[in-house]
Design a protein around this motif. Sequence first.
Motif, PDB file in Angstrom:
ATOM      1  N   THR A 154     -13.443  65.684  82.622  1.00 24.05           N
ATOM      2  CA  THR A 154     -13.010  66.200  81.333  1.00 24.05           C
ATOM      3  C   THR A 154     -11.632  65.633  81.078  1.00 24.05           C
ATOM      4  N   GLU A 155     -11.533  64.844  80.041  1.00 21.62           N
ATOM      5  CA  GLU A 155     -10.266  64.215  79.734  1.00 21.62           C
ATOM      6  C   GLU A 155      -9.723  64.783  78.438  1.00 21.62           C
ATOM      7  N   THR A 156      -8.425  64.949  78.418  1.00 21.18           N
ATOM      8  CA  THR A 156      -7.775  65.393  77.210  1.00 21.18           C
ATOM      9  C   THR A 156      -7.174  64.188  76.520  1.00 21.18           C
ATOM     10  N   ALA A 157      -7.014  64.302  75.221  1.00 22.96           N
ATOM     11  CA  ALA A 157      -6.429  63.202  74.472  1.00 22.96           C
ATOM     12  C   ALA A 157      -4.967  63.041  74.868  1.00 22.96           C
ATOM     13  N   PRO A 158      -4.534  61.815  75.099  1.00 24.58           N
ATOM     14  CA  PRO A 158      -3.139  61.602  75.471  1.00 24.58           C
ATOM     15  C   PRO A 158      -2.217  61.972  74.317  1.00 24.58           C
ATOM     16  N   THR A 159      -1.062  62.456  74.667  1.00 26.83           N
ATOM     17  CA  THR A 159      -0.056  62.788  73.664  1.00 26.83           C
ATOM     18  C   THR A 159       1.201  61.980  73.943  1.00 26.83           C
ATOM     19  N   ASP A 165       4.002  63.017  74.714  1.00 24.35           N
ATOM     20  CA  ASP A 165       4.777  63.537  75.840  1.00 24.35           C
ATOM     21  C   ASP A 165       3.994  63.485  77.154  1.00 24.35           C
ATOM     22  N   ASP A 166       2.941  62.673  77.207  1.00 21.18           N
ATOM     23  CA  ASP A 166       2.154  62.480  78.420  1.00 21.18           C
ATOM     24  C   ASP A 166       2.742  61.283  79.162  1.00 21.18           C
ATOM     25  N   PRO A 167       3.537  61.536  80.198  1.00 18.85           N
ATOM     26  CA  PRO A 167       4.241  60.429  80.866  1.00 18.85           C
ATOM     27  C   PRO A 167       3.294  59.389  81.466  1.00 18.85           C
ATOM     28  N   ILE A 168       3.748  58.163  81.464  1.00 17.00           N
ATOM     29  CA  ILE A 168       3.061  57.047  82.096  1.00 17.00           C
ATOM     30  C   ILE A 168       3.732  56.854  83.455  1.00 17.00           C
ATOM     31  N   LEU A 169       2.929  56.885  84.526  1.00 13.97           N
ATOM     32  CA  LEU A 169       3.458  56.841  85.885  1.00 13.97           C
ATOM     33  C   LEU A 169       3.111  55.529  86.580  1.00 13.97           C
ATOM     34  N   SER A 170       4.000  55.094  87.430  1.00 15.24           N
ATOM     35  CA  SER A 170       3.740  53.920  88.266  1.00 15.24           C
ATOM     36  C   SER A 170       2.911  54.357  89.474  1.00 15.24           C
ATOM     37  N   PRO A 171       2.297  53.405  90.170  1.00  9.72           N
ATOM     38  CA  PRO A 171       1.577  53.768  91.398  1.00  9.72           C
ATOM     39  C   PRO A 171       2.471  54.487  92.411  1.00  9.72           C
ATOM     40  N   HIS A 207       0.946  45.120  84.873  1.00  8.09           N
ATOM     41  CA  HIS A 207       1.344  46.351  85.547  1.00  8.09           C
ATOM     42  C   HIS A 207       0.229  47.390  85.518  1.00  8.09           C
ATOM     43  N   VAL A 208       0.114  48.139  86.594  1.00  5.47           N
ATOM     44  CA  VAL A 208      -0.833  49.247  86.671  1.00  5.47           C
ATOM     45  C   VAL A 208      -0.053  50.520  86.446  1.00  5.47           C
ATOM     46  N   ARG A 209      -0.550  51.366  85.560  1.00  3.07           N
ATOM     47  CA  ARG A 209       0.090  52.643  85.272  1.00  3.07           C
ATOM     48  C   ARG A 209      -0.974  53.720  85.146  1.00  3.07           C
ATOM     49  N   TYR A 210      -0.552  54.955  85.269  1.00  8.62           N
ATOM     50  CA  TYR A 210      -1.444  56.107  85.166  1.00  8.62           C
ATOM     51  C   TYR A 210      -0.840  57.115  84.190  1.00  8.62           C
ATOM     52  N   ARG A 211      -1.665  57.699  83.351  1.00 13.67           N
ATOM     53  CA  ARG A 211      -1.201  58.830  82.550  1.00 13.67           C
ATOM     54  C   ARG A 211      -1.178  60.049  83.458  1.00 13.67           C
ATOM     55  N   ARG A 212      -0.129  60.845  83.358  1.00 13.44           N
ATOM     56  CA  ARG A 212      -0.041  62.056  84.175  1.00 13.44           C
ATOM     57  C   ARG A 212      -1.258  62.937  83.940  1.00 13.44           C
ATOM     58  N   ALA A 258      -4.277  62.072  83.252  1.00 12.56           N
ATOM     59  CA  ALA A 258      -5.449  61.523  83.949  1.00 12.56           C
ATOM     60  C   ALA A 258      -5.409  61.882  85.428  1.00 12.56           C
ATOM     61  N   VAL A 259      -4.220  61.830  86.021  1.00 15.47           N
ATOM     62  CA  VAL A 259      -4.080  62.193  87.432  1.00 15.47           C
ATOM     63  C   VAL A 259      -4.365  63.682  87.608  1.00 15.47           C
ATOM     64  N   GLU A 260      -3.831  64.507  86.714  1.00 15.60           N
ATOM     65  CA  GLU A 260      -4.062  65.953  86.804  1.00 15.60           C
ATOM     66  C   GLU A 260      -5.540  66.292  86.599  1.00 15.60           C
ATOM     67  N   SER A 261      -6.212  65.613  85.659  1.00 10.73           N
ATOM     68  CA  SER A 261      -7.653  65.836  85.446  1.00 10.73           C
ATOM     69  C   SER A 261      -8.446  65.458  86.690  1.00 10.73           C
ATOM     70  N   TRP A 262      -8.083  64.351  87.305  1.00  9.98           N
ATOM     71  CA  TRP A 262      -8.754  63.898  88.521  1.00  9.98           C
ATOM     72  C   TRP A 262      -8.565  64.921  89.638  1.00  9.98           C
ATOM     73  N   LEU A 263      -7.341  65.449  89.766  1.00  7.44           N
ATOM     74  CA  LEU A 263      -7.080  66.474  90.777  1.00  7.44           C
ATOM     75  C   LEU A 263      -7.891  67.741  90.504  1.00  7.44           C
ATOM     76  N   ASP A 264      -7.989  68.134  89.233  1.00 12.47           N
ATOM     77  CA  ASP A 264      -8.799  69.306  88.872  1.00 12.47           C
ATOM     78  C   ASP A 264     -10.256  69.098  89.268  1.00 12.47           C
ATOM     79  N   GLU A 265     -10.763  67.886  89.035  1.00 14.24           N
ATOM     80  CA  GLU A 265     -12.141  67.566  89.412  1.00 14.24           C
ATOM     81  C   GLU A 265     -12.326  67.668  90.927  1.00 14.24           C
ATOM     82  N   LYS A 266     -11.345  67.181  91.681  1.00 10.02           N
ATOM     83  CA  LYS A 266     -11.417  67.272  93.149  1.00 10.02           C
ATOM     84  C   LYS A 266     -11.384  68.732  93.596  1.00 10.02           C
ATOM     85  N   ASP A 267     -10.596  69.571  92.912  1.00 10.50           N
ATOM     86  CA  ASP A 267     -10.564  71.008  93.223  1.00 10.50           C
ATOM     87  C   ASP A 267     -11.933  71.636  93.006  1.00 10.50           C
TER      88      ASP A 267
END
Length: 74
Positions: free
Chosen positions: A3-8, A10-16, A49-54, A56-65
Motif C-alpha cells: 500500500t503506497e501513499t502519494a508522495p508529498t 514534505d516526503d524526504p528523499i533519502l540516500s542509501p 544516484h539511488v534514492r528512496y522516499r521515506r 516508501a521505506v516506511e510502507s515497506w517496513l509496515d508490510e514486513k510487520d
Amino acid sequence: MTTETAPTADDPILSPAEVSAMLGGVPVATLKRWRTERTGPVALHIGRHVRYRRSAVESWLDEKDREAAAWMAS
C-alpha cells in the motif's frame, strides 16, 4: 501487497546510507542486493544516484510487520 501513499513535498528523499541508518545499520550492499532482487523498499534512480522516499521505506517496513504478525499467528 504494497500500500503506497502519494508522495508529498514534505516526503524526504533519502540516500542509501540514510536508509541503512534508518533500518538499524543494514549494510548498503544489502540494500543494493534487495534492489536487484526487488525485495526491498522501492528505490528511485535520479541520474546516476539511488534514492528512496521515506514513505516508501516506511510502507515497506509496515508490510514486513504485517508479514511477521501473520507468520507468528499461524
